[in-house]
Design a protein around this motif. Structure first.
Motif, PDB file in Angstrom:
ATOM      1  N   GLY A   1      67.011 127.039 -29.033  1.00 39.64           N
ATOM      2  CA  GLY A   1      66.599 128.433 -28.824  1.00 39.64           C
ATOM      3  C   GLY A   1      66.025 129.093 -30.046  1.00 39.64           C
ATOM      4  O   GLY A   1      65.126 128.567 -30.699  1.00 39.64           O
ATOM      5  N   ARG A   2      66.636 130.226 -30.366  1.00 40.88           N
ATOM      6  CA  ARG A   2      66.141 131.175 -31.383  1.00 40.88           C
ATOM      7  C   ARG A   2      65.847 130.538 -32.747  1.00 40.88           C
ATOM      8  O   ARG A   2      64.875 130.873 -33.409  1.00 40.88           O
ATOM      9  CB  ARG A   2      67.236 132.239 -31.494  1.00 40.88           C
ATOM     10  CG  ARG A   2      67.078 133.283 -32.516  1.00 40.88           C
ATOM     11  CD  ARG A   2      68.221 134.264 -32.372  1.00 40.88           C
ATOM     12  NE  ARG A   2      69.525 133.616 -32.569  1.00 40.88           N
ATOM     13  CZ  ARG A   2      70.688 134.238 -32.502  1.00 40.88           C
ATOM     14  NH1 ARG A   2      70.727 135.521 -32.211  1.00 40.88           N
ATOM     15  NH2 ARG A   2      71.825 133.591 -32.703  1.00 40.88           N
ATOM     16  N   GLY A   3      66.731 129.702 -33.218  1.00 38.31           N
ATOM     17  CA  GLY A   3      66.468 128.997 -34.473  1.00 38.31           C
ATOM     18  C   GLY A   3      66.700 129.808 -35.731  1.00 38.31           C
ATOM     19  O   GLY A   3      66.116 129.514 -36.783  1.00 38.31           O
ATOM     20  N   SER A   4      67.596 130.781 -35.691  1.00 40.10           N
ATOM     21  CA  SER A   4      67.829 131.555 -36.917  1.00 40.10           C
ATOM     22  C   SER A   4      68.599 130.722 -37.956  1.00 40.10           C
ATOM     23  O   SER A   4      68.382 130.895 -39.163  1.00 40.10           O
ATOM     24  CB  SER A   4      68.545 132.870 -36.619  1.00 40.10           C
ATOM     25  OG  SER A   4      69.877 132.654 -36.234  1.00 40.10           O
ATOM     26  N   ASN A   5      69.462 129.826 -37.510  1.00 40.81           N
ATOM     27  CA  ASN A   5      70.128 128.935 -38.471  1.00 40.81           C
ATOM     28  C   ASN A   5      69.139 127.927 -39.063  1.00 40.81           C
ATOM     29  O   ASN A   5      69.217 127.593 -40.249  1.00 40.81           O
ATOM     30  CB  ASN A   5      71.305 128.219 -37.815  1.00 40.81           C
ATOM     31  CG  ASN A   5      72.531 129.105 -37.768  1.00 40.81           C
ATOM     32  OD1 ASN A   5      73.153 129.356 -38.797  1.00 40.81           O
ATOM     33  ND2 ASN A   5      72.868 129.598 -36.577  1.00 40.81           N
TER      34      ASN A   5
ATOM     35  N   ALA B   1      71.921 122.866 -34.612  1.00 41.16           N
ATOM     36  CA  ALA B   1      71.879 124.291 -34.972  1.00 41.16           C
ATOM     37  C   ALA B   1      71.500 125.078 -33.728  1.00 41.16           C
ATOM     38  O   ALA B   1      70.333 125.398 -33.503  1.00 41.16           O
ATOM     39  CB  ALA B   1      70.885 124.526 -36.107  1.00 41.16           C
TER      40      ALA B   1
ATOM     41  N   LEU C   1      76.869 135.881 -37.393  1.00 46.20           N
ATOM     42  CA  LEU C   1      75.586 135.195 -37.609  1.00 46.20           C
ATOM     43  C   LEU C   1      75.165 135.270 -39.080  1.00 46.20           C
ATOM     44  O   LEU C   1      74.648 134.292 -39.635  1.00 46.20           O
ATOM     45  CB  LEU C   1      74.508 135.789 -36.700  1.00 46.20           C
ATOM     46  CG  LEU C   1      73.211 134.979 -36.609  1.00 46.20           C
ATOM     47  CD1 LEU C   1      73.446 133.604 -35.977  1.00 46.20           C
ATOM     48  CD2 LEU C   1      72.156 135.753 -35.799  1.00 46.20           C
TER      49      LEU C   1
ATOM     50  N   GLU D   1      76.931 132.632 -40.684  1.00 45.33           N
ATOM     51  CA  GLU D   1      76.378 131.321 -40.314  1.00 45.33           C
ATOM     52  C   GLU D   1      75.237 130.960 -41.254  1.00 45.33           C
ATOM     53  O   GLU D   1      75.120 129.819 -41.728  1.00 45.33           O
ATOM     54  CB  GLU D   1      75.853 131.344 -38.870  1.00 45.33           C
ATOM     55  CG  GLU D   1      76.932 131.615 -37.841  1.00 45.33           C
ATOM     56  CD  GLU D   1      76.444 131.397 -36.414  1.00 45.33           C
ATOM     57  OE1 GLU D   1      75.556 130.571 -36.182  1.00 45.33           O
ATOM     58  OE2 GLU D   1      76.987 132.082 -35.513  1.00 45.33           O
TER      59      GLU D   1
HETATM   60  C1  GRF Z   1      74.608 130.142 -33.320  1.00 49.12           C
HETATM   61  O1  GRF Z   1      75.523 131.171 -33.097  1.00 49.12           O
HETATM   62  C2  GRF Z   1      75.322 128.836 -33.534  1.00 49.12           C
HETATM   63  O2  GRF Z   1      76.525 128.976 -34.202  1.00 49.12           O
HETATM   64  C3  GRF Z   1      75.552 128.394 -32.116  1.00 49.12           C
HETATM   65  O3  GRF Z   1      74.374 128.761 -31.425  1.00 49.12           O
HETATM   66  C4  GRF Z   1      73.776 129.863 -32.087  1.00 49.12           C
HETATM   67  C5  GRF Z   1      72.382 129.456 -32.441  1.00 49.12           C
HETATM   68  O4  GRF Z   1      71.650 130.513 -33.008  1.00 49.12           O
HETATM   69  N1  GRF Z   1      75.865 126.999 -32.049  1.00 49.12           N
HETATM   70  P1  GRF Z   1      70.239 130.213 -33.663  1.00 49.12           P
HETATM   71  O5  GRF Z   1      69.409 129.470 -32.638  1.00 49.12           O
HETATM   72  O6  GRF Z   1      70.470 129.382 -34.898  1.00 49.12           O
HETATM   73  O7  GRF Z   1      69.655 131.553 -33.990  1.00 49.12           O
END
Ligand code: GRF
Length: 215
Positions: A14-18, A91, A175, A178
């Motif tokens: 999805g979003r990929g913020s990590n 992630a 987040l 994270e």
């Molecule tokens: C994060 O909260 C991660 O801990 C969980 O899924 C979410 C992914 O967020 N496993 P993102 O795609 O990295 O924004």
């Protein structure tokens, strides 16, 4: 001559913020890793655009194109292995992986999970933490085993829960942690500091870890 950099493949849904936190840490010199590829099971994952903008190879392996988990995981492994990663980072990758897949990457497959594991494995962690009335919540990075969110925990970051917290507000504060925790732990791998021992114990700087590190 400089040491070879850790080759990393990141799996997203999805979003990929990590993922972005890893990209930023690598660009900023805080992470000595080559992000070789980003693989998504969702073609429209926003994280794919983040990867492309950073010049990272992207691939899509759509689970819907396969009629079994085994077939999907085999295709996913072929895709990953083409980039010869030292470490595979989940992630926000929203598929349960088969034991064969997990075993193939034993010791080099980690996941970030938004709770203080072993509390609240699975989905909807922020709401569940609030319902349980815990004083502290947070995020964990752990080695992946066949048990969902059940592998040995390398490190965690804590977030105090406020009395007036709603799931979204709590999620936002988690987040932020994270994005601090994940690049830090991946850097430990880049420095060769962390390993999974033969008995499933975590070795940090060669010593068995008695409890997850608080970051
Ligand atoms: C994060 O909260 C991660 O801990 C969980 O899924 C979410 C992914 O967020 N496993 P993102 O795609 O990295 O924004």
């Amino acid at each position: 001559m400089s040491a070879p950099r850790l080759a990393v493949v990141v799996l997203i849904s999805g979003r990929g913020s990590n993922l972005q936190a890893l990209i930023d840490a690598a660009a900023g010199g805080r992470l000595q890793a080559d992000l070789r590829a980003v693989v998504s099971n969702e073609a429209n994952a926003a994280g794919l655009a983040r990867a492309a903008a950073a010049g990272i190879d992207t691939r899509v392996v759509d689970h819907r194109a396969f009629n079994s988990r085994d077939a999907f995981d085999a295709a996913l492994a072929r895709c990953i292995d083409a980039f010869a990663p030292d470490l595979v980072v989940l992630a926000g990758f929203m598929r349960v992986l088969t034991p064969d897949f997990v075993q193939r990457y034993r010791g080099r497959l980690i996941n970030i999970h938004p709770s203080l594991l072993p509390d609240f494995p699975g989905l909807d962690t922020h709401r569940r933490a609030l319902q349980a009335g815990v004083a502290e919540h947070g995020v964990s990075v752990h080695f992946v085993t066949p048990q969902l969110d059940g592998g040995p925990v390398i490190a965690r970051a804590r977030v105090p829960v406020r009395r007036e917290d709603e799931p979204d507000a709590l999620a936002a504060r988690v987040l932020a942690q994270e994005h601090r925790l994940l690049p830090e732990v991946v850097q430990w791998f880049a420095r060769g500091r962390v390993a999974l021992g033969t008995h499933g114990e975590i070795l940090l700087d060669g010593q068995p870890l008695a409890a997850p590190v608080d970051v």
